[in-house]
Scaffold this active site. Structure first.
Site, PDB file in Angstrom:
ATOM      1  N   ASP A 271     -15.838 -23.123 -32.168  1.00 51.42           N
ATOM      2  CA  ASP A 271     -14.641 -23.187 -31.340  1.00 51.42           C
ATOM      3  C   ASP A 271     -13.729 -24.383 -31.675  1.00 51.42           C
ATOM      4  OD1 ASP A 271     -16.590 -24.830 -30.253  1.00 51.42           O
ATOM      5  OD2 ASP A 271     -16.564 -23.913 -28.261  1.00 51.42           O
TER       6      ASP A 271
ATOM      7  N   ASP B 132     -29.216 -28.936 -31.857  1.00 47.18           N
ATOM      8  CA  ASP B 132     -29.271 -27.629 -32.500  1.00 47.18           C
ATOM      9  C   ASP B 132     -29.217 -27.843 -34.007  1.00 47.18           C
ATOM     10  OD1 ASP B 132     -29.188 -26.405 -30.002  1.00 47.18           O
ATOM     11  OD2 ASP B 132     -27.002 -26.322 -29.994  1.00 47.18           O
TER      12      ASP B 132
ATOM     13  N   ASP C  49     -29.134 -32.087 -26.159  1.00 51.43           N
ATOM     14  CA  ASP C  49     -30.166 -31.439 -26.969  1.00 51.43           C
ATOM     15  C   ASP C  49     -29.641 -31.311 -28.399  1.00 51.43           C
ATOM     16  OD1 ASP C  49     -28.274 -29.379 -26.749  1.00 51.43           O
ATOM     17  OD2 ASP C  49     -29.352 -28.485 -25.064  1.00 51.43           O
TER      18      ASP C  49
END
Ligand code: ATP
Ligand code: MG
Length: 453
Positions: A145, A71, A69
């Site tokens: 991260d 973002d 997907d």
């Protein structure tokens, strides 16, 4: 030297300029980005805002994989994003995002946010308990991260903006935490799980310095809220690489303590085999795009814990069926303390489990009735895994494979002779002679024959 290198990416120094990689320096093209994500970034940019595709999608495209997907990250606040779209919804309480619907796709649009200063929002182990401040793009990059998760792709210019050396790490196929690894793992211990999951999923190696503190910090997983753990575990288990990822988790010392359900399982030889078979089955289905039900998967993962409790209850003299129902309660309760399995899955798991003893009954009208049960398919698939793991006879699985597709006259011939009724089972007890739909009917032969754990 190492210290200097690390300091370059230290959150406190998040004011850095990005290295902008032109289209000829990387492989990502705008037509690899979904129409919806391109629409969202274009409209934000037309509104005078910055807008980029970020995170997993850019990482996957850079590595030549197909993103799951897309973002989008922007400097517009949720309140500024919403009016630009016809179907946009602000969601989330702790950190607000906008879900923009374009066609069938939902694009998650988040506003650049800053890393929290460690001293004002961590628990006693250094875990971040809130992160709710908007920030600059550079700050947004360093609060992420891993370096390969912190790349920004602009579909309009086809540029990749890199604040943390992510492009070099993509090229080296290296998973590296942004900033000092121990601190970043303490802030959010789930990152340890993510490191192992992502490395396996996208096929990169965990950087040595990133991997080093994991075994020592693994116990911090105990402080992660169960609902959060469920989300990450579900991603891990449904990645199509579950078997391999669990193996890697064990190699990094993350499997024990992290998942009590696995601890129980791994201590039993048959349990181990069962999990291997179940995960191989799941991975195959994910890769063939066949769809996997999380309820089914968690039913397999917890099955041997159910068996342990079931055997214990029977050993105490409880009747097999009430013992099974007690065992299911106990297994689910115990698990809930670590990983919160949503209630809606629990009901299905209970059905799959409670139907298992009914496969032992192959006489009279019961088999045909079982085939009609709404959960028959799932329960049968579950039985097949038990068969493959050596827990029930292959002949039993085979019988059900043939029975369910056989025409009526065939089925008639397949039925086993009715056993002489056992007197004591005839006595109506509590809820009457007829078992509730979904319950296993009073079994003869006893269900113990199916569980050899
Ligand atoms: P996947 O493809 O499996 O979804 P992902 O990297 O997209 O992997 P998400 O959970 O969707 O994972 O997160 C989106 C992005 O948010 C990540 O790429 C990363 O930049 C950031 N992110 C996610 N989890 C964390 C975390 N625990 N700490 C810091 N940043 C995170
Ligand atoms: Mg993602």
């Amino acid at each position: 030297m190492i210290r200097r290198l690390l300091a370059r990416f230290w959150p406190g120094r998040a004011t850095g300029e990005p290295k902008i990689h032109r289209p000829d320096e990387h492989p990502v093209r705008r037509d690899q980005v979904s129409y919806a994500a391109r629409t969202v970034t274009r409209r934000l940019q037309d509104g005078g805002f910055k807008a980029f595709v970020v995170g997993g999608a850019v990482r996957d495209l850079m590595l030549g994989l197909e993103p799951k997907d897309f973002d989008v990250a922007t400097d517009a606040t949720p309140e500024q994003v919403k009016p630009l779209f016809r179907r946009a919804f602000i969601i989330g309480r702790r950190f607000r995002l906008v879900h923009v619907h374009v066609g069938n796709e939902v694009i998650e649009v988040s506003t650049f946010r800053a890393p929290q200063k460690a001293e004002d929002a961590t628990d006693e182990h250094g875990r971040l308990i809130s992160d709710n401040v908007y920030g600059t793009q550079a700050e947004d990059a360093v609060r992420r991260d891993f370096t390969i998760n912190a790349l920004y792709f602009d579909p309009a210019t086809e540029e990749v903006w890199d604040y943390v050396g992510g492009v070099a790490d993509v090229r080296a196929r290296r998973l590296r935490l942004i900033g000092p690894p121990a601190t970043r793992f303490r802030e959010d211990p789930v990152r340890m799980l993510r490191a192992v999951r992502l490395a396996t999923k996208v096929g990169v190696a965990i950087d040595k310095r990133t991997a080093a503190p994991i075994p020592k910090l693994a116990p911090l997983m105990a402080n992660v809220p169960p609902a959060r753990l469920f989300d990450e575990m579900q991603k891990l288990l449904l990645s199509g690489h579950a078997a391999q990822t669990l193996k890697a988790l064990r190699a990094h010392g993350l499997a024990h303590g992290l998942l009590p359900l696995l601890d129980v399982i791994l201590e039993q030889p048959l349990g181990q085999k069962f999990i291997d078979v179940a995960l191989a089955h799941t991975d195959r289905r994910v890769r063939e795009d066949l769809g996997v039900s999380p309820a089914f998967l968690f039913a397999t993962l917890l099955w041997h814990e159910v068996i342990v409790h079931w055997n214990a209850a029977k050993a105490k003299g409880e009747k097999p069926l009430p013992a099974l129902f007690d065992a299911m309660d106990r297994a689910l309760e115990h698990q809930a303390q670590r990983i919160a399995i949503p209630r809606r899955f629990e009901a299905t798991m209970r059905e799959i489990w409670s139907l298992q003893p009914r496969f032992e009954q192959r006489a009279g009208a019961r088999p045909a009735k079982l085939v009609e049960h709404p959960r028959f398919r799932a329960a049968y698939d579950f039985l097949a895994i038990r068969g493959e793991a050596g827990e029930v006879d292959a002949a039993l699985v085979d019988w059900w494979t043939r029975f369910q597709d056989a025409p009526a006259d065939e089925r008639e011939k397949m039925l086993k002779p009715e056993e002489a009724p056992k007197k004591k089972r005839r006595r109506p007890r509590g809820r009457g002679r007829k078992a509730r739909e979904g319950d296993p009917a009073a079994p003869s032969p006893a269900p113990e024959s199916g569980d050899t754990a």
